[in-house]
Design an enzyme around this catalytic site. Structure first.
Site, mmCIF file in Angstrom:
data_model
loop_
_atom_site.group_PDB
_atom_site.id
_atom_site.type_symbol
_atom_site.label_atom_id
_atom_site.label_comp_id
_atom_site.label_asym_id
_atom_site.label_seq_id
_atom_site.Cartn_x
_atom_site.Cartn_y
_atom_site.Cartn_z
ATOM 1 N N HIS A 59 0.867 -1.176 0.000
ATOM 2 C CA HIS A 59 0.000 0.000 0.000
ATOM 3 C C HIS A 59 0.907 1.231 0.000
ATOM 4 O O HIS A 59 1.666 1.448 0.947
ATOM 5 C CB HIS A 59 -0.914 -0.006 1.222
ATOM 6 C CG HIS A 59 -1.851 -1.188 1.228
ATOM 7 N ND1 HIS A 59 -2.022 -2.029 2.304
ATOM 8 C CD2 HIS A 59 -2.643 -1.681 0.239
ATOM 9 C CE1 HIS A 59 -2.891 -2.971 1.984
ATOM 10 N NE2 HIS A 59 -3.287 -2.792 0.732
ATOM 11 N N GLU A 62 1.616 3.891 2.966
ATOM 12 C CA GLU A 62 2.037 3.468 4.302
ATOM 13 C C GLU A 62 3.532 3.735 4.465
ATOM 14 O O GLU A 62 4.385 2.936 4.103
ATOM 15 C CB GLU A 62 1.651 1.993 4.510
ATOM 16 C CG GLU A 62 0.134 1.826 4.461
ATOM 17 C CD GLU A 62 -0.344 0.381 4.520
ATOM 18 O OE1 GLU A 62 0.494 -0.531 4.700
ATOM 19 O OE2 GLU A 62 -1.555 0.171 4.384
ATOM 20 N N HIS A 151 3.392 -3.467 6.888
ATOM 21 C CA HIS A 151 2.294 -2.538 6.605
ATOM 22 C C HIS A 151 2.142 -1.558 7.752
ATOM 23 O O HIS A 151 2.843 -1.631 8.752
ATOM 24 C CB HIS A 151 0.970 -3.308 6.450
ATOM 25 C CG HIS A 151 0.870 -4.045 5.169
ATOM 26 N ND1 HIS A 151 0.035 -3.663 4.155
ATOM 27 C CD2 HIS A 151 1.520 -5.145 4.735
ATOM 28 C CE1 HIS A 151 0.173 -4.501 3.146
ATOM 29 N NE2 HIS A 151 1.066 -5.413 3.475
ATOM 30 N N GLU A 215 1.606 -5.228 10.932
ATOM 31 C CA GLU A 215 1.084 -3.857 10.969
ATOM 32 C C GLU A 215 1.933 -3.097 11.977
ATOM 33 O O GLU A 215 1.815 -3.291 13.187
ATOM 34 C CB GLU A 215 -0.399 -3.854 11.378
ATOM 35 C CG GLU A 215 -1.310 -4.647 10.446
ATOM 36 C CD GLU A 215 -1.606 -3.947 9.116
ATOM 37 O OE1 GLU A 215 -1.224 -2.762 8.955
ATOM 38 O OE2 GLU A 215 -2.210 -4.594 8.234
HETATM 39 ZN ZN ZN Z 1 -1.249 -2.061 4.169
#
Ligand code: ZN
Length: 328
Positions: A59, A62, A151, A215
């Site tokens: 993504h 990020e 992420h 994350e």
């Molecule tokens: Zn992500």
């Protein structure tokens, strides 16, 4: 600093390096494999038998995980980290990273495990390319295989760093992997119980890698919390196969499972949670979470429930949040 240590800079500029192969002073080989992709091979005699994929930028908006991977890549390029493992370093979605957007067309992290097959978006092509890169990287049998896909949830979390463990048929997550997460300053892990199309699900199921989506903690105002530095130190230990420094007080790791997905069914869908609610906020029984057409109400029925990835602004049929519960 070797030019290839500046992989992020090259990737964002869309430039090909003049030299595709470079060696550090200690003899580790860096090889540029194409946009956003660098393979690192340890110097002769140093290979400890581990193939490690570190990826970020699936993504493009990020930033924290992209910076973490950049710091590791630069430290290797400067010879400060001496690799004893084979490494594949990947900035996954360069067009989205250049625009600082989550996705240009499709969500790249839904397109792995072959789900890109009928797509013609930038992300579908990139998923196919990334699958080919990891297949080539994981070509030798008998070596240990790890993949950490970095992420950022873009939302503050009651449990600052957490992992998502993809579901693999007939495989349980090992206690060694969970211990590794604790050393990496991860507070929680969500164990998935069904297949998905994420990058880590792909390497776990197709290459039998120990794979997690991580994350990472947020860095509000550019201030890095300690857990990000702890993660960096641990990643360096993995690359150098150093024994992790014993910690007197490793933080506890809580395992969660998905209880329910909140799905937006119509344009009348309303999420009844504060817009800035933190990930893993506890939800008491009976709390109204969302409402939808025909009087449909999403109410908390699970004990010890917590909210994860709440997002009101999603398309019909997409998920607007997860209700998770402790595993035991
Ligand atoms: Zn992500």
């Amino acid at each position: 600093m070797l030019a290839l240590g500046r992989l992020l800079e090259l990737t964002l500029a869309g430039r090909e390096p003049d030299e595709k192969v470079q060696f550090t002073a200690d003899g580790a080989r860096l090889r540029w494999l194409g946009e956003g992709a660098l393979e690192v091979t340890p110097a002769k005699g140093l290979d400890a038998g581990l193939d490690l994929v570190l990826s970020a930028g699936v993504h493009g908006c990020e930033i924290v995980p992209i910076e973490l991977l950049d710091q590791l890549t630069q430290a290797i390029g400067r010879g400060e980290i001496r690799p004893r493992v084979r490494l594949l370093l990947l900035f996954c979605n360069p067009p989205a990273m250049r625009q600082s957007v989550r996705r240009v067309a499709e969500d790249l992290n839904r397109l792995f495990c072959g789900k890109h097959a009928n797509g013609c978006s930038d992300e579908a092509r990139r998923a196919s390319r990334l699958e080919a890169l990891v297949a080539a990287f994981f070509r030798e049998p008998g070596r240990r295989r790890w993949h950490y896909d970095l992420h950022s949830a873009m939302r503050v979390s009651k449990l600052p760093q957490f992992a998502i463990c993809p579901w693999v048929p007939d495989r349980q997550v090992s206690s060694e992997s969970l211990m590794r997460l604790r050393h990496a300053a991860v507070d929680a892990v969500l164990l998935q119980e069904k297949p998905s199309g994420t990058f880590s699900a792909h390497t776990a199921t197709h290459h039998d890698a120990e794979a997690f989506t991580l994350e990472m903690a947020e860095a509000p105002g550019g201030v890095w919390p300690d857990c990000l530095s702890e993660f960096l130190r641990t990643a360096q230990d993995w690359i150098e196969t150093a024994e992790p420094v014993p910690k007197d007080s490793l933080r506890p790791l809580t395992t969660f499972r998905l209880a329910r997905e909140i799905i937006k069914r119509s344009e009348r869908f309303v999420l009844r949670l504060p817009a800035d609610i933190e990930n893993f906020t506890p939800l008491s029984l009976g709390t109204l979470l969302a409402e939808d057409e025909n009087g449909m109400r999403w109410v908390v029925e699970e004990r010890d429930a917590r909210i994860l990835f709440p997002l009101a602004n999603v398309a019909i049929g997409e998920r607007a949040g997860l209700i998770v519960v402790p595993r035991d």
